[in-house]
Design an enzyme around this catalytic site. Structure first.
Site, PDB file in Angstrom:
ATOM      1  CB  SER A 149      -0.870   0.008   1.267  1.00  0.00           C
ATOM      2  OG  SER A 149      -1.546   1.245   1.389  1.00  0.00           O
ATOM      3  CE1 TYR A 162      -4.097  -2.668   4.887  1.00  0.00           C
ATOM      4  CE2 TYR A 162      -3.482  -0.343   4.864  1.00  0.00           C
ATOM      5  CZ  TYR A 162      -3.839  -1.493   4.187  1.00  0.00           C
ATOM      6  OH  TYR A 162      -3.920  -1.479   2.821  1.00  0.00           O
ATOM      7  CE  LYS A 166      -1.605  -4.138   2.903  1.00  0.00           C
ATOM      8  NZ  LYS A 166      -1.769  -5.281   1.995  1.00  0.00           N
TER       9      LYS A 166
END
Ligand SMILES: NC(=O)c1ccc[n+]([C@@H]2O[C@H](COP(=O)([O-])OP(=O)(O)OC[C@H]3O[C@@H](n4cnc5c(N)ncnc54)[C@H](O)[C@@H]3O)[C@@H](O)[C@H]2O)c1
Length: 265
Positions: A149, A162, A166
């Site tokens: 991401s 999160y 990533k």
């Protein structure tokens, strides 16, 4: 070695795509099939996974589709055994499944954090450990593509765990590129942003430097490149499919077509 247009093709290669029921994973799975690969797909959303499987078959390619929660290491191992039995050695692995929820870091429970770590990091380690040892020997080797991401490369308020996971995958990718290099297994990331999907929403603002939001097929194009021989000397890096948003680093396209930075931009 002059390039041949056929270097973009994946004829009879075997690919695995996680989280392939909808969104980016669906688009990647179907594109891989259209470029010639047989495709194994998994997801916990079975009805939509079946639709993806139909699209792979409509492209004339073989498909293995299975209900799977990618956080379940034993489940991943069992799925990969079935893939191996039915399609043979895996040439291309796309670790696409992932996601999160918005919550301030201080409010994230231990269980919530555990789910985010397993979903976005543990799943990648399960699949790499299951696939890489069985990829074709050199010189053919294989390609592992981890979908990270833009948030792996900047702060992400409300998505701290999160984005940290990533970033962990982005770093793991570099180490794996070295550790798997002598197997001719290349390992790279695709870092998307503003790609309308069921997960991120279908109604996004089009203020990227390139002047529009992305499309799932924009990400699929990057995946085809990284899966194919066109990227034969590319490993340990990230392809940013974000319309220029990471490069912009806060600059936004203004209504007059120019650029403005900051809150009043
Ligand atoms: N859409 C974007 O702009 C964007 C931006 C940055 C990163 N990403 C990343 O791209 C990837 C795909 O995102 P998307 O926008 O297509 O999301 P999406 O939510 O639309 O699709 C994700 C798919 O993965 C499946 N999935 C999720 N967790 C799973 C699990 N534990 N087990 C099995 N299947 C699971 C879902 O069922 C769904 O089919 C994700 O890793 C996401 O973090 C997307």
């Amino acid at each position: 070695m002059p390039l041949d247009p056929g270097d973009a093709l994946l004829t009879d290669r075997v690919a695995v795509v996680t989280g392939a029921a909808v969104g980016i994973g669906e688009a990647i799975a179907v594109a891989l099939a259209r470029f010639g690969a047989h495709v194994a797909i998994c997801d916990r959303d079975v009805p939509n996974l079946d639709t993806t499987a139909d699209a792979v078959e409509a492209a004339g390619r073989r498909v293995v589709a299975a209900e799977l929660d990618v956080r379940d290491g034993d489940g991943v191992a069992g799925f990969l055994d079935v893939v191996h039995e039915n399609l043979g050695a895996v040439d291309v692995l796309v670790n696409n499944a992932g996601g999160g929820f918005q919550q301030s870091f201080l409010d994230v429970s231990a269980n919530g954090q555990d789910a985010l770590v397993r979903e976005n990091f543990g799943s990648v380690t399960h699949f790499v450990r299951g696939v890489a040892p069985r990829m074709p020997r050199p010189p053919q080797g294989g390609s592992i593509i981890n979908v990270t991401s833009i948030e792996a490369h900047r702060a992400a308020p409300g998505y701290a765990v999160y984005s940290a996971m990533k970033a962990a995958v982005a770093n793991l990718t570099k180490t794996l590129a070295l550790e798997l290099g002598d197997r001719a297994v290349r390992v790279n990331c695709i870092a998307p942003d503003v790609i309308p999907t069921p997960g991120i929403g279908l109604d996004l603002e089009a203020d990227s430097p390139i002047g529009r939001v992305g499309h799932v097929d924009d990400v699929a194009g990057a995946a085809i490149f990284l899966a194919s021989d066109l990227s034969r000397f590319v490993t340990g890096t990230t392809l940013h499919v974000d319309g220029g948003n990471l490069a912009a680093a806060g600059w936004r396209r203004a209504p007059d077509g120019g650029f403005a930075a900051g809150l009043d931009g």
